[in-house]
Design a protein around this motif. Structure first.
Motif, PDB file in Angstrom:
ATOM      1  N   LYS A  39       5.752  14.802  15.789  1.00  0.00           N
ATOM      2  CA  LYS A  39       4.627  13.913  16.102  1.00  0.00           C
ATOM      3  C   LYS A  39       3.495  14.009  15.088  1.00  0.00           C
ATOM      4  CE  LYS A  39       5.377  13.907  21.060  1.00  0.00           C
ATOM      5  NZ  LYS A  39       4.791  14.170  22.375  1.00  0.00           N
ATOM      6  N   ALA A  40       3.679  14.813  14.055  1.00  0.00           N
ATOM      7  CA  ALA A  40       2.614  15.038  13.069  1.00  0.00           C
ATOM      8  C   ALA A  40       2.774  14.127  11.866  1.00  0.00           C
ATOM      9  CB  ALA A  40       2.631  16.487  12.601  1.00  0.00           C
ATOM     10  N   GLU A  41       1.637  13.732  11.327  1.00  0.00           N
ATOM     11  CA  GLU A  41       1.630  13.054  10.033  1.00  0.00           C
ATOM     12  C   GLU A  41       0.589  13.733   9.163  1.00  0.00           C
ATOM     13  OE1 GLU A  41       0.556   8.912   7.782  1.00  0.00           O
ATOM     14  OE2 GLU A  41       1.236   8.784   9.850  1.00  0.00           O
ATOM     15  N   VAL A  42       1.036  14.201   8.003  1.00  0.00           N
ATOM     16  CA  VAL A  42       0.148  14.844   7.039  1.00  0.00           C
ATOM     17  C   VAL A  42      -0.179  13.799   5.984  1.00  0.00           C
ATOM     18  CG1 VAL A  42      -0.136  16.759   5.423  1.00  0.00           C
ATOM     19  CG2 VAL A  42       1.317  17.047   7.453  1.00  0.00           C
ATOM     20  N   ASP A  43      -1.468  13.527   5.800  1.00  0.00           N
ATOM     21  CA  ASP A  43      -1.867  12.470   4.870  1.00  0.00           C
ATOM     22  C   ASP A  43      -1.409  12.775   3.442  1.00  0.00           C
ATOM     23  OD1 ASP A  43      -3.073  10.968   6.876  1.00  0.00           O
ATOM     24  OD2 ASP A  43      -5.027  11.908   6.568  1.00  0.00           O
ATOM     25  N   ILE A  44      -1.753  13.977   2.948  1.00  0.00           N
ATOM     26  CA  ILE A  44      -1.416  14.332   1.561  1.00  0.00           C
ATOM     27  C   ILE A  44      -1.027  15.806   1.499  1.00  0.00           C
ATOM     28  CG2 ILE A  44      -2.252  14.502  -0.829  1.00  0.00           C
ATOM     29  CD1 ILE A  44      -4.404  12.391  -0.053  1.00  0.00           C
ATOM     30  N   ILE A  45       0.050  16.075   0.792  1.00  0.00           N
ATOM     31  CA  ILE A  45       0.414  17.449   0.443  1.00  0.00           C
ATOM     32  C   ILE A  45       0.374  17.504  -1.082  1.00  0.00           C
ATOM     33  CG2 ILE A  45       2.165  19.252   0.528  1.00  0.00           C
ATOM     34  CD1 ILE A  45       3.250  17.889   3.098  1.00  0.00           C
ATOM     35  N   ALA A  46      -0.461  18.411  -1.601  1.00  0.00           N
ATOM     36  CA  ALA A  46      -0.665  18.485  -3.046  1.00  0.00           C
ATOM     37  C   ALA A  46      -0.565  19.931  -3.513  1.00  0.00           C
ATOM     38  CB  ALA A  46      -2.035  17.907  -3.406  1.00  0.00           C
ATOM     39  N   LEU A  47      -0.206  20.084  -4.767  1.00  0.00           N
ATOM     40  CA  LEU A  47      -0.040  21.413  -5.355  1.00  0.00           C
ATOM     41  C   LEU A  47      -0.995  21.574  -6.521  1.00  0.00           C
ATOM     42  CD1 LEU A  47       1.862  23.921  -5.126  1.00  0.00           C
ATOM     43  CD2 LEU A  47       3.259  22.849  -6.904  1.00  0.00           C
ATOM     44  N   LYS A  48      -1.649  22.721  -6.561  1.00  0.00           N
ATOM     45  CA  LYS A  48      -2.494  23.087  -7.702  1.00  0.00           C
ATOM     46  C   LYS A  48      -2.181  24.545  -7.999  1.00  0.00           C
ATOM     47  CE  LYS A  48      -7.140  22.814  -9.562  1.00  0.00           C
ATOM     48  NZ  LYS A  48      -8.502  22.321  -9.322  1.00  0.00           N
ATOM     49  N   LYS A  49      -1.471  24.752  -9.111  1.00  0.00           N
ATOM     50  CA  LYS A  49      -0.934  26.073  -9.464  1.00  0.00           C
ATOM     51  C   LYS A  49      -0.052  26.555  -8.324  1.00  0.00           C
ATOM     52  CE  LYS A  49      -4.611  26.892 -12.686  1.00  0.00           C
ATOM     53  NZ  LYS A  49      -5.847  27.513 -12.976  1.00  0.00           N
ATOM     54  N   ASP A  50      -0.384  27.694  -7.697  1.00  0.00           N
ATOM     55  CA  ASP A  50       0.453  28.193  -6.596  1.00  0.00           C
ATOM     56  C   ASP A  50      -0.222  27.999  -5.237  1.00  0.00           C
ATOM     57  OD1 ASP A  50      -1.531  30.052  -6.944  1.00  0.00           O
ATOM     58  OD2 ASP A  50      -0.207  31.797  -6.838  1.00  0.00           O
ATOM     59  N   LEU A  51      -1.072  26.974  -5.156  1.00  0.00           N
ATOM     60  CA  LEU A  51      -1.773  26.647  -3.918  1.00  0.00           C
ATOM     61  C   LEU A  51      -1.285  25.303  -3.386  1.00  0.00           C
ATOM     62  CD1 LEU A  51      -4.226  27.125  -1.922  1.00  0.00           C
ATOM     63  CD2 LEU A  51      -5.470  25.611  -3.463  1.00  0.00           C
TER      64      LEU A  51
ATOM     65  N   ASP B  43      -6.721  17.879 -11.072  1.00  0.00           N
ATOM     66  CA  ASP B  43      -5.547  18.679 -11.456  1.00  0.00           C
ATOM     67  C   ASP B  43      -4.606  19.065 -10.316  1.00  0.00           C
ATOM     68  OD1 ASP B  43      -6.407  18.598 -14.145  1.00  0.00           O
ATOM     69  OD2 ASP B  43      -7.735  20.311 -13.786  1.00  0.00           O
ATOM     70  N   TYR B  44      -4.589  18.289  -9.251  1.00  0.00           N
ATOM     71  CA  TYR B  44      -3.595  18.487  -8.201  1.00  0.00           C
ATOM     72  C   TYR B  44      -2.398  17.593  -8.500  1.00  0.00           C
ATOM     73  CZ  TYR B  44      -7.114  20.747  -5.212  1.00  0.00           C
ATOM     74  OH  TYR B  44      -8.058  21.589  -4.686  1.00  0.00           O
ATOM     75  N   ILE B  45      -1.223  18.065  -8.128  1.00  0.00           N
ATOM     76  CA  ILE B  45       0.001  17.266  -8.217  1.00  0.00           C
ATOM     77  C   ILE B  45       0.325  16.817  -6.793  1.00  0.00           C
ATOM     78  CG2 ILE B  45       2.457  17.302  -8.757  1.00  0.00           C
ATOM     79  CD1 ILE B  45       1.748  19.625 -10.737  1.00  0.00           C
ATOM     80  N   ILE B  46       0.449  15.529  -6.595  1.00  0.00           N
ATOM     81  CA  ILE B  46       0.743  14.990  -5.264  1.00  0.00           C
ATOM     82  C   ILE B  46       2.240  15.141  -4.995  1.00  0.00           C
ATOM     83  CG2 ILE B  46       0.598  12.968  -3.754  1.00  0.00           C
ATOM     84  CD1 ILE B  46      -2.158  14.101  -4.787  1.00  0.00           C
ATOM     85  N   LEU B  47       2.574  15.902  -3.962  1.00  0.00           N
ATOM     86  CA  LEU B  47       3.983  16.107  -3.593  1.00  0.00           C
ATOM     87  C   LEU B  47       4.438  15.119  -2.524  1.00  0.00           C
ATOM     88  CD1 LEU B  47       4.084  20.017  -3.359  1.00  0.00           C
ATOM     89  CD2 LEU B  47       4.685  18.565  -5.318  1.00  0.00           C
ATOM     90  N   GLU B  48       3.556  14.849  -1.563  1.00  0.00           N
ATOM     91  CA  GLU B  48       3.918  13.976  -0.446  1.00  0.00           C
ATOM     92  C   GLU B  48       2.705  13.158  -0.016  1.00  0.00           C
ATOM     93  OE1 GLU B  48       7.011  13.998   0.918  1.00  0.00           O
ATOM     94  OE2 GLU B  48       7.801  15.863   0.108  1.00  0.00           O
ATOM     95  N   LYS B  49       2.989  11.945   0.441  1.00  0.00           N
ATOM     96  CA  LYS B  49       1.973  11.104   1.072  1.00  0.00           C
ATOM     97  C   LYS B  49       2.521  10.702   2.433  1.00  0.00           C
ATOM     98  CE  LYS B  49       2.000   8.461  -2.675  1.00  0.00           C
ATOM     99  NZ  LYS B  49       1.802   7.320  -3.552  1.00  0.00           N
ATOM    100  N   ASN B  50       1.714  10.818   3.461  1.00  0.00           N
ATOM    101  CA  ASN B  50       2.111  10.449   4.818  1.00  0.00           C
ATOM    102  C   ASN B  50       3.416  11.128   5.252  1.00  0.00           C
ATOM    103  OD1 ASN B  50      -0.168   8.683   5.041  1.00  0.00           O
ATOM    104  ND2 ASN B  50       0.949   7.250   3.756  1.00  0.00           N
ATOM    105  N   TYR B  51       3.493  12.444   5.024  1.00  0.00           N
ATOM    106  CA  TYR B  51       4.649  13.242   5.407  1.00  0.00           C
ATOM    107  C   TYR B  51       4.697  13.354   6.932  1.00  0.00           C
ATOM    108  CZ  TYR B  51       7.608  17.344   6.068  1.00  0.00           C
ATOM    109  OH  TYR B  51       8.588  18.207   6.480  1.00  0.00           O
ATOM    110  N   ARG B  52       5.853  13.073   7.497  1.00  0.00           N
ATOM    111  CA  ARG B  52       6.011  13.106   8.957  1.00  0.00           C
ATOM    112  C   ARG B  52       6.964  14.221   9.384  1.00  0.00           C
ATOM    113  NH1 ARG B  52       4.171   9.118  11.965  1.00  0.00           N
ATOM    114  NH2 ARG B  52       3.344   7.249  10.979  1.00  0.00           N
ATOM    115  N   TYR B  53       6.553  14.903  10.459  1.00  0.00           N
ATOM    116  CA  TYR B  53       7.398  15.898  11.109  1.00  0.00           C
ATOM    117  C   TYR B  53       7.104  15.824  12.605  1.00  0.00           C
ATOM    118  CZ  TYR B  53       9.127  20.365  12.786  1.00  0.00           C
ATOM    119  OH  TYR B  53       9.784  21.331  13.505  1.00  0.00           O
TER     120      TYR B  53
END
Length: 119
Positions: free
Chosen positions: A35-47, A23-33
């Motif tokens: 020198k950082a790369e975040v593999d997955i950013i996901a939302l579950k309710k308000d988390l 029940d997570y909603i995937i917002l981003e995959k391989n988000y870059r900022y």
């Protein structure tokens, strides 16, 4: 593509499938900022779950989660701080690790919530 890159991509897809199933909603995959790369950013309710995926073919050299170092954590923190501010989100943020050991006949996936509290 190198074999370890393919294993990493396969691991990320397994992690995404796991999160969606839970029940997570995937917002981003391989988000870059910077020198950082975040593999997955996901939302579950308000988390907002910030997920680092670590995939290995064996645990011979240690568990996959043992390969997340303080430098990586610092980069993830700065990237998510920017992301939350940029998107003007009002959410709780949690940093997770999905550790995967993918061998020929068996795949083990472990979802470690609030993983950075232990560093």
């Amino acid at each position: 593509m190198a074999e370890h890159n393919e294993l990493g991509k396969k691991g990320e897809q397994l992690a995404i499938d796991f999160l969606i199933k839970n029940d997570y909603i995937i917002l981003e995959k391989n988000y870059r900022y910077l020198k950082a790369e975040v593999d997955i950013i996901a939302l579950k309710k308000d988390l907002l779950a910030v997920v680092e995926v670590k995939t290995r073919s064996t645990d011979y050299f240690g568990n996959p989660q043992d390969f997340v170092n303080p430098k990586k954590i610092k980069l993830l923190l700065s990237a998510i701080d920017y992301y939350v501010n940029e998107k003007d989100l009002d959410v709780e943020v949690r940093f997770d690790i999905i550790a995967i050991i993918h061998q020929k006949k068996e795949t083990r996936l472990e979802h470690l919530k609030d993983a950075f509290l232990h560093f």
